[in-house]
Motif scaffolding. Structure first.
Motif, PDB file in Angstrom:
ATOM      1  N   GLU A  60       0.847  -1.194   0.000  1.00 23.65           N
ATOM      2  CA  GLU A  60       0.000   0.000   0.000  1.00 23.65           C
ATOM      3  C   GLU A  60       0.882   1.243   0.000  1.00 23.65           C
ATOM      4  O   GLU A  60       2.105   1.175   0.181  1.00 23.65           O
ATOM      5  N   GLY A  61       0.218   2.369  -0.239  1.00 25.07           N
ATOM      6  CA  GLY A  61       0.927   3.621  -0.237  1.00 25.07           C
ATOM      7  C   GLY A  61       1.383   4.007  -1.640  1.00 25.07           C
ATOM      8  O   GLY A  61       1.106   3.328  -2.641  1.00 25.07           O
ATOM      9  N   PRO A  62       2.111   5.110  -1.748  1.00 29.99           N
ATOM     10  CA  PRO A  62       2.570   5.613  -3.053  1.00 29.99           C
ATOM     11  C   PRO A  62       3.409   4.584  -3.826  1.00 29.99           C
ATOM     12  O   PRO A  62       3.295   4.466  -5.047  1.00 29.99           O
ATOM     13  N   LEU A  63       4.282   3.850  -3.128  1.00 34.98           N
ATOM     14  CA  LEU A  63       5.120   2.868  -3.813  1.00 34.98           C
ATOM     15  C   LEU A  63       4.291   1.732  -4.396  1.00 34.98           C
ATOM     16  O   LEU A  63       4.635   1.168  -5.435  1.00 34.98           O
ATOM     17  N   ALA A  64       3.195   1.404  -3.711  1.00 40.76           N
ATOM     18  CA  ALA A  64       2.313   0.365  -4.238  1.00 40.76           C
ATOM     19  C   ALA A  64       1.687   0.829  -5.548  1.00 40.76           C
ATOM     20  O   ALA A  64       1.536   0.053  -6.506  1.00 40.76           O
ATOM     21  N   GLU A  65       1.304   2.111  -5.595  1.00 40.63           N
ATOM     22  CA  GLU A  65       0.750   2.663  -6.836  1.00 40.63           C
ATOM     23  C   GLU A  65       1.810   2.690  -7.943  1.00 40.63           C
ATOM     24  O   GLU A  65       1.507   2.424  -9.116  1.00 40.63           O
ATOM     25  N   THR A  66       3.032   3.017  -7.541  1.00 41.01           N
ATOM     26  CA  THR A  66       4.133   3.016  -8.517  1.00 41.01           C
ATOM     27  C   THR A  66       4.349   1.621  -9.073  1.00 41.01           C
ATOM     28  O   THR A  66       4.554   1.428 -10.279  1.00 41.01           O
ATOM     29  N   LYS A  67       4.324   0.624  -8.190  1.00 36.02           N
ATOM     30  CA  LYS A  67       4.490  -0.767  -8.616  1.00 36.02           C
ATOM     31  C   LYS A  67       3.393  -1.162  -9.598  1.00 36.02           C
ATOM     32  O   LYS A  67       3.651  -1.808 -10.629  1.00 36.02           O
ATOM     33  N   ALA A  68       2.178  -0.751  -9.333  1.00 34.22           N
ATOM     34  CA  ALA A  68       1.054  -1.080 -10.215  1.00 34.22           C
ATOM     35  C   ALA A  68       1.230  -0.417 -11.583  1.00 34.22           C
ATOM     36  O   ALA A  68       0.942  -1.019 -12.632  1.00 34.22           O
ATOM     37  N   SER A  69       1.704   0.833 -11.554  1.00 32.22           N
ATOM     38  CA  SER A  69       1.918   1.546 -12.817  1.00 32.22           C
ATOM     39  C   SER A  69       3.007   0.868 -13.645  1.00 32.22           C
ATOM     40  O   SER A  69       2.907   0.751 -14.875  1.00 32.22           O
TER      41      SER A  69
END
Length: 223
Positions: A60-69
């Protein structure tokens, strides 16, 4: 402006310079662009895989969004590589068609040149055979008419016979020249394979037989 010289090849056979072919230059440029695209795709894929491994435990968090992107980019990279392969195949197919077209054009020009040579050979042969045929017809017809009439329609049968013999002799010489010409032409095309020149060689054989018949006809009149 300076003038000088350049070395095209070394004494050992190494090529330094070749004539510029615009089509080859464009093809080389396109191939290089495709290779650059492939390397860029590989580099991008490795980068995404590396960062994905680093962010594997992130939930979770910003890094999780980065990973998804990052993960969302993988299908796009695969699509680019697929399109690159298609483009490469299209270029290869176009190259193949170009080579075939060039070979066909080369073959067409070669056949046209051979046809011209074959036509010239047959033109020379037919001219010689035609002259021999004309002399044969004239001399043999006159000799046959003399034999049939027994010289009754001429004031001097002996003179007429002498003239007929001379005409037959001149005819034989003309036939010999025609046969010599045919032999000369056959020697020129003796190594020909298939194609117009090979067909011309077959026609020369027929003309030789035809001319030989003229010779037999003249000799028959002499006998």
């Amino acid at each position: 402006e300076k003038e000088g010289y350049i070395t095209m090849t070394s004494n050992g056979g190494t090529t330094y310079l070749v004539p510029l072919d615009p089509l080859t230059a464009v093809e080389s440029s396109v191939q290089q662009a495709i290779q650059d695209l492939y390397e860029a795709g590989v580099k991008a894929q490795k980068y995404i895989e590396s960062k994905g491994d680093e962010l594997r435990s992130v939930r979770e968090g910003p890094l999780a969004e980065t990973k998804a992107s990052l993960l969302a980019m993988e299908p796009r990279i695969r699509k680019v590589q697929q399109e690159r392969k298609k483009l490469k195949m299209t270029i290869a197919d176009a190259k193949k068609k170009q080579v075939e077209a060039l070979e066909n054009e080369k073959k067409r020009r070669q056949e046209a040149q051979e046809q011209q040579e074959a036509d010239k050979v047959l033109e020379d042969a037919n001219k010689s055979v035609g002259e021999a045929e004309e002399h044969t017809e004239k001399a043999c017809s006159a000799a046959q008419a003399l034999v049939t009439s027994r010289g009754a329609d001429t004031d001097s049968p002996l003179q007429a016979m002498d003239e007929a013999e001379k005409a037959l002799s001149a005819c034989a010489e003309q036939i010999d020249r025609a046969l010599a010409k045919i032999k000369e032409l056959m020697d020129e095309v003796k190594n020909a394979g298939k194609g117009p020149i090979g067909e011309a060689r077959g026609q020369l054989v027929k003309l030789k037989v035809k001319t030989g018949n003229f010779d037999s006809r003249c000799k028959k009149q002499v006998v």
